[in-house]
Design a protein around this motif. Structure first.
Motif, PDB file in Angstrom:
ATOM      1  N   TRP A 285     -28.442  25.844  11.425  1.00  0.00           N
ATOM      2  CA  TRP A 285     -27.036  26.247  11.498  1.00  0.00           C
ATOM      3  C   TRP A 285     -26.171  25.076  11.950  1.00  0.00           C
ATOM      4  O   TRP A 285     -26.518  24.359  12.885  1.00  0.00           O
ATOM      5  CB  TRP A 285     -26.852  27.411  12.464  1.00  0.00           C
ATOM      6  N   SER A 286     -25.034  24.885  11.278  1.00  0.00           N
ATOM      7  CA  SER A 286     -24.075  23.850  11.661  1.00  0.00           C
ATOM      8  C   SER A 286     -22.670  24.396  11.453  1.00  0.00           C
ATOM      9  O   SER A 286     -22.458  25.303  10.639  1.00  0.00           O
ATOM     10  CB  SER A 286     -24.280  22.580  10.841  1.00  0.00           C
ATOM     11  N   ALA A 287     -21.724  23.862  12.207  1.00  0.00           N
ATOM     12  CA  ALA A 287     -20.340  24.322  12.132  1.00  0.00           C
ATOM     13  C   ALA A 287     -19.546  23.431  11.195  1.00  0.00           C
ATOM     14  O   ALA A 287     -19.797  22.220  11.081  1.00  0.00           O
ATOM     15  CB  ALA A 287     -19.708  24.331  13.515  1.00  0.00           C
ATOM     16  N   ALA A 288     -18.592  24.023  10.518  1.00  0.00           N
ATOM     17  CA  ALA A 288     -17.685  23.293   9.636  1.00  0.00           C
ATOM     18  C   ALA A 288     -16.273  23.796   9.879  1.00  0.00           C
ATOM     19  O   ALA A 288     -16.062  24.898  10.403  1.00  0.00           O
ATOM     20  CB  ALA A 288     -18.087  23.479   8.179  1.00  0.00           C
ATOM     21  N   ALA A 289     -15.285  22.977   9.475  1.00  0.00           N
ATOM     22  CA  ALA A 289     -13.889  23.352   9.678  1.00  0.00           C
ATOM     23  C   ALA A 289     -13.035  22.821   8.544  1.00  0.00           C
ATOM     24  O   ALA A 289     -13.383  21.832   7.889  1.00  0.00           O
ATOM     25  CB  ALA A 289     -13.376  22.825  11.013  1.00  0.00           C
ATOM     26  N   ALA A 290     -11.904  23.481   8.323  1.00  0.00           N
ATOM     27  CA  ALA A 290     -10.944  23.051   7.314  1.00  0.00           C
ATOM     28  C   ALA A 290      -9.543  23.359   7.813  1.00  0.00           C
ATOM     29  O   ALA A 290      -9.324  24.362   8.489  1.00  0.00           O
ATOM     30  CB  ALA A 290     -11.206  23.758   5.988  1.00  0.00           C
ATOM     31  N   GLY A 291      -8.590  22.499   7.474  1.00  0.00           N
ATOM     32  CA  GLY A 291      -7.197  22.713   7.832  1.00  0.00           C
ATOM     33  C   GLY A 291      -6.771  22.041   9.110  1.00  0.00           C
ATOM     34  O   GLY A 291      -5.652  22.262   9.580  1.00  0.00           O
ATOM     35  N   GLU A 292      -7.622  21.191   9.727  1.00  0.00           N
ATOM     36  CA  GLU A 292      -7.256  20.547  10.984  1.00  0.00           C
ATOM     37  C   GLU A 292      -6.131  19.532  10.784  1.00  0.00           C
ATOM     38  O   GLU A 292      -5.824  19.108   9.667  1.00  0.00           O
ATOM     39  CB  GLU A 292      -8.475  19.872  11.596  1.00  0.00           C
ATOM     40  N   ALA A 293      -5.536  19.129  11.905  1.00  0.00           N
ATOM     41  CA  ALA A 293      -4.463  18.126  11.939  1.00  0.00           C
ATOM     42  C   ALA A 293      -3.270  18.541  11.081  1.00  0.00           C
ATOM     43  O   ALA A 293      -2.602  17.704  10.467  1.00  0.00           O
ATOM     44  CB  ALA A 293      -4.995  16.773  11.507  1.00  0.00           C
ATOM     45  N   GLY A 294      -2.986  19.829  11.037  1.00  0.00           N
ATOM     46  CA  GLY A 294      -1.801  20.312  10.341  1.00  0.00           C
ATOM     47  C   GLY A 294      -1.892  20.307   8.833  1.00  0.00           C
ATOM     48  O   GLY A 294      -0.863  20.384   8.154  1.00  0.00           O
ATOM     49  N   GLN A 295      -3.136  20.238   8.269  1.00  0.00           N
ATOM     50  CA  GLN A 295      -3.273  20.187   6.810  1.00  0.00           C
ATOM     51  C   GLN A 295      -2.955  21.520   6.144  1.00  0.00           C
ATOM     52  O   GLN A 295      -2.574  21.554   4.974  1.00  0.00           O
ATOM     53  CB  GLN A 295      -4.700  19.763   6.446  1.00  0.00           C
ATOM     54  N   TRP A 296      -3.141  22.654   6.900  1.00  0.00           N
ATOM     55  CA  TRP A 296      -2.864  23.964   6.320  1.00  0.00           C
ATOM     56  C   TRP A 296      -1.677  24.602   7.047  1.00  0.00           C
ATOM     57  O   TRP A 296      -1.837  25.357   7.997  1.00  0.00           O
ATOM     58  CB  TRP A 296      -4.080  24.883   6.435  1.00  0.00           C
ATOM     59  N   GLU A 297      -0.475  24.291   6.588  1.00  0.00           N
ATOM     60  CA  GLU A 297       0.740  24.886   7.146  1.00  0.00           C
ATOM     61  C   GLU A 297       1.219  25.980   6.195  1.00  0.00           C
ATOM     62  O   GLU A 297       1.398  25.744   4.992  1.00  0.00           O
ATOM     63  CB  GLU A 297       1.837  23.852   7.329  1.00  0.00           C
ATOM     64  N   ALA A 298       1.424  27.190   6.735  1.00  0.00           N
ATOM     65  CA  ALA A 298       1.873  28.298   5.905  1.00  0.00           C
ATOM     66  C   ALA A 298       3.247  27.994   5.326  1.00  0.00           C
ATOM     67  O   ALA A 298       4.152  27.582   6.053  1.00  0.00           O
ATOM     68  CB  ALA A 298       1.912  29.589   6.714  1.00  0.00           C
ATOM     69  N   PRO A 299       3.422  28.161   4.010  1.00  0.00           N
ATOM     70  CA  PRO A 299       4.720  27.882   3.385  1.00  0.00           C
ATOM     71  C   PRO A 299       5.833  28.751   3.957  1.00  0.00           C
ATOM     72  O   PRO A 299       5.582  29.767   4.612  1.00  0.00           O
ATOM     73  CB  PRO A 299       4.468  28.222   1.907  1.00  0.00           C
ATOM     74  N   ALA A 300       7.071  28.359   3.667  1.00  0.00           N
ATOM     75  CA  ALA A 300       8.235  29.028   4.247  1.00  0.00           C
ATOM     76  C   ALA A 300       8.325  30.492   3.858  1.00  0.00           C
ATOM     77  O   ALA A 300       8.864  31.313   4.616  1.00  0.00           O
ATOM     78  CB  ALA A 300       9.510  28.306   3.829  1.00  0.00           C
ATOM     79  N   ASP A 301       7.810  30.877   2.682  1.00  0.00           N
ATOM     80  CA  ASP A 301       7.885  32.268   2.253  1.00  0.00           C
ATOM     81  C   ASP A 301       6.514  32.941   2.258  1.00  0.00           C
ATOM     82  O   ASP A 301       6.318  33.962   1.596  1.00  0.00           O
ATOM     83  CB  ASP A 301       8.519  32.370   0.867  1.00  0.00           C
TER      84      ASP A 301
END
Length: 636
Positions: A285-301
Motif C-alpha cells: 500500500w502507498s499513498a498518492a495525491a492530486a491537486g496540490e499547490a492550488g492545481q485544482w481550483e473550483a471554477p467560478a460557476d
C-alpha cells in the motif's frame, strides 16, 4: 434546643446562574445515591459510596449506564468530562450521546468516543451539535474489555461527571473529508467502474479499516474508477482549492496511475476537467495525491465535482486495489481520516451523518473546561422576613417565604422562576445542613403603593416551593411490586433520589410484577407497597424519598428533651411547645382493598375486604374510617 438560630447560622438560598458552563448531571458524584443514573440491563449494577459512582457487571454482557433525560436545545454543542477513579485492568470506557425530542423519543445517537483507560480527569469528549428537534440528551457510559464485553465482575468508578453545552463548539480548525464512502467498510455505494472496469468490496487487503475496493477488467486496457457525476457529485465552492488523496496497491503488476476532477455547474453541466499524474504503485500500500499547490481550483460557476482514478495499460484480469480516499478543501495533502479514525489527545473524528455513508470531520481540541457543580446557590435571607415549612408523611412538603426586595421580583430576576431549586440550611456543629430542599412552584408579587408622597413602593414576594412528593404524584407508573426493596426498580429514571432500606443503589435484576394500574402515579405505587409491607415512607429535608421496612428502620434518637425550662444555652430544655389532644386522631374502622392481578391480561381487579371495626372505640368516640390498598404475590 441548642441555639443555632442567629442569622449568621442560617441561610435561605435560591438556585443561581452558574459561574461558568452549566452541568446538566444532577448527581455527578453519587452524593444522593445512584439516582439519576440508569442501568437498563439486568446484571448491570450502579452503586454509590457517597463520593463516587461504580458501574459493575455480574456477567460478561454489554454493560453501560445512562443519565436521566437532560434538557438541551437543538443547535447547542454538547461536551462530556468526568474523573475516573478506578477501572478493572485491560478494560476501557467509551462515551456516547443520545438525542431525544420533546416527547422523549430517540432521534439519533453519536458515534462512541475512543476508549479511555487513564485514571484521573478525562479529556473532554463528544463535542457534538444537537440535531434538529432535540429537546433532551442522555449520556451513555459503556464498559468494554478492549472492544468486546467486559469480564465478569468488571467495574468502573467515577465522579465529578459533567455534561455541558455552549452556543459554539470548543474547537479549533476543522477538516472535512467530502468522500461519503471513503474506505468501503460496508459496500461500494457512491462508486462505479467505467470503460469495462469491474469493482467489488474485498476484505483480502486494506490500507484503512478492514476493507478496500478491488478493481479489475476482463480485457486489456485502462482501469477507471469514478464517483458520481453531475448534480449527484460532490458539492464544492467556487474559487476554493481542492486536493484528492488515496491509497493504492497492485496485486501483481505495478502500474502508472492518473487522477482527474470534473467540474459541473448547478444544473449538472460539465464545465471542464483537469488531470494529474500520480506516479507508479507497488505491491504494498502507498499513498498518492492530486491537486496540490492550488492545481485544482473550483471554477467560478462550479457547484459539483466528480473524481476518477485510473491505472494505465493493464492486462486482462489484472487486479488493483483502492482505499482511503480523501477529498478536501485545501492546497496540500494531509493525512487520511474518516469518521471511524480513532480519536487522539488533540483530535476527534466524527461522521456528519450515517457512518460510512456521510462526510467526516476532524476536530482539533484547543482547550478544556473546568468541572462545575450542577447547582450554585445565592443567599437571600436578608430580605426574607418570614419562612414557613410544612411536612407530613407522603404528603407534599412545602416552604413558603415572604421576601421584601424589589430586586427579587420574578419580573426582574430569573432566579425566581418555577422549577428553580431552593433550600434552607443551618450551621449545625460547624456544618451547613439542609433544613428543607425543594423547587419553586410559584411566586406572587404584591406591589403596595399605599404610602406617603415620595416614599418608595413596597414589594412583597410570596414564594412557594414543594419537595419531591409533587414530582412523584404527577409521574405515571402502572407497575406494582410487593416488596419495599423492589421499589428502586420503578423509581429509577423518575427524577427523584431515594433511600430504600438505607441504600440509594439501583435494583439488581427484574422483580416480579404483582399489580397493574394504568391510572396510578409513582407516589401511589410507593404508598401501596408501603402499606402492603406495613412500612414507612417520607421525603426528608434533603429532598430524598425514604422507604423502609419496619424491621430495618433505624431506631436512632435524634434528640431528647426535658420539661425543665432553662436559660443554659447548652441545655436541651424547651419551652412554649404546643401540646394538644385531638379525638379525630383515631382509626377504628378499616377497609382493605386487595389488588388481584391478572398477569395474562396485565390488569388488576380491586377486591374489598372489611370494613373491620373496633366497636368499643366506635361507641366511645364515634366512627373514624380509613382505607388501605395493598397487593401481593399471594392474596391474604
Amino acid at each position: 434546643m441548642k441555639p443555632y438560630h442567629g442569622l449568621d447560622n442560617l441561610r435561605f438560598e435560591l438556585q443561581a446562574p452558574p459561574a461558568g458552563l452549566p452541568n446538566l448531571v444532577l448527581n455527578p458524584s453519587g452524593a444522593k445515591g445512584a439516582w439519576f443514573w440508569i442501568t437498563p440491563a439486568a446484571g448491570n449494577v450502579m452503586t454509590s459510596s457517597g463520593t463516587a459512582l461504580t458501574l459493575k457487571t455480574t456477567v460478561s454482557q454489554p454493560t453501560a449506564c445512562y443519565t436521566d433525560y437532560m434538557p438541551v436545545a437543538a443547535g447547542k454543542y454538547v461536551s462530556v468530562r468526568l474523573d475516573l477513579t478506578a477501572l478493572t485492568a485491560s478494560h476501557n470506557v467509551k462515551f456516547r450521546l443520545d438525542w431525544y425530542n420533546a416527547a422523549k423519543v430517540l432521534l439519533s445517537s453519536t458515534v462512541e468516543s475512543a476508549g479511555v483507560t487513564a485514571l484521573g480527569a478525562t479529556e473532554p469528549h463528544l463535542r457534538r451539535q444537537a440535531p434538529a428537534n432535540t429537546a433532551y440528551v442522555k449520556l451513555r457510559i459503556g464498559l468494554y474489555n478492549g472492544t468486546g464485553n467486559p469480564s465478569v465482575n468488571a467495574s468502573v468508578t467515577f465522579n465529578r461527571a459533567m455534561v455541558t453545552w455552549g452556543d459554539t463548539a470548543v474547537i479549533g480548525p476543522v477538516r472535512t473529508n467530502l468522500i461519503t464512502n471513503p474506505s468501503f467498510e460496508l459496500d461500494t455505494a457512491g462508486w462505479r467502474g467505467l470503460e469495462g472496469t469491474t469493482i467489488a468490496r474485498t476484505t483480502t487487503t486494506a490500507a484503512q479499516g478492514a476493507a478496500s475496493l478491488e478493481v479489475t477488467r476482463a480485457t486489456p486496457g485502462d482501469l477507471v474508477v469514478s464517483t458520481l457525476e453531475g448534480t449527484g457529485g460532490i458539492p464544492v465552492t467556487p474559487g476554493v482549492d481542492y486536493v484528492l488523496r488515496w491509497d493504492m496497491r497492485a496485486a501483481t503488476t505495478a502500474r502508472s496511475t492518473f487522477a482527474q476532477v470534473h467540474w459541473y455547474d448547478t444544473n449538472g453541466n460539465l464545465l471542464h476537467f483537469e488531470g494529474h499524474s500520480a506516479g507508479t504503485e507497488s505491491g504494498a500500500w502507498s499513498a498518492a495525491a492530486a491537486g496540490e499547490a492550488g492545481q485544482w481550483e473550483a471554477p467560478a460557476d462550479a457547484a459539483y465535482a466528480s473524481l476518477a482514478v485510473e491505472w494505465w495499460g493493464v492486462a486482462a484480469g489484472e487486479v488493483h486495489y483502492l482505499d482511503g480516499v480523501l477529498f478536501e478543501a485545501t492546497s496540500f495533502a494531509d493525512p487520511y481520516f474518516d469518521g471511524a479514525t480513532p480519536d487522539t489527545s488533540f483530535h476527534e473524528y466524527r461522521w456528519t451523518g450515517t457512518p460510512h455513508a456521510s462526510t467526516s470531520l476532524d476536530v482539533l481540541d484547543v482547550g478544556s473546561f473546568p468541572y462545575a457543580d450542577p447547582v450554585t446557590w445565592r443567599n437571600i435571607l436578608g430580605p426574607t422576613f418570614e419562612l414557613r415549612i410544612g411536612r407530613a408523611a407522603l404528603d407534599v412538603g412545602t416552604l413558603t417565604a415572604s421576601i421584601s426586595d424589589p430586586l427579587m421580583d420574578p419580573a426582574v430576576t430569573a432566579d425566581v422562576r418555577p422549577g428553580k431549586a431552593v433550600r434552607l440550611v443551618a450551621l449545625v456543629a460547624g456544618v451547613w445542613t439542609n433544613v428543607y430542599e425543594g423547587r419553586i412552584v410559584n411566586a406572587v408579587v404584591d406591589y403596595d403603593r399605599t404610602k406617603e408622597p415620595g416614599a418608595a413602593d413596597t414589594t412583597i414576594i410570596t414564594l412557594t416551593a414543594v419537595d419531591a412528593i409533587a414530582t412523584l404524584a404527577k409521574t405515571g407508573e402502572s407497575r406494582g411490586y410487593e416488596t419495599i426493596n423492589a421499589l428502586p426498580y420503578i423509581l429509577e429514571g423518575k427524577g427523584v433520589p431515594w433511600n430504600v432500606n438505607g441504600s440509594g443503589n439501583q435494583y439488581q435484576g427484574t422483580p416480579v410484577q404483582i399489580s397493574a394500574n394504568p391510572a396510578a402515579a409513582v407516589l401511589d405505587q410507593v404508598a401501596v407497597t408501603r402499606d402492603t409491607a406495613k412500612g414507612y415512607a417520607w421525603v426528608d429535608r434533603n429532598n430524598i424519598l425514604h422507604v423502609w421496612d419496619a424491621a430495618n428502620i433505624p431506631a436512632t434518637v435524634a434528640a431528647t428533651f426535658t420539661d425543665v425550662a432553662t436559660a443554659d444555652p447548652a441545655s436541651d430544655g424547651y419551652s412554649s411547645i404546643d401540646v394538644d389532644y385531638d379525638t379525630t386522631r383515631c382509626i377504628n374502622e378499616v377497609t382493605v382493598k386487595w389488588l388481584r392481578y391478572d398477569a395474562a391480561q396485565g390488569t388488576s381487579e380491586e377486591i374489598a375486604y372489611g370494613p373491620y371495626r373496633d366497636q368499643t372505640s366506635i361507641d366511645t368516640w364515634g366512627t373514624y374510617a380509613a382505607e388501605f390498598t395493598i397487593h401481593g404475590a399471594t392474596e391474604s
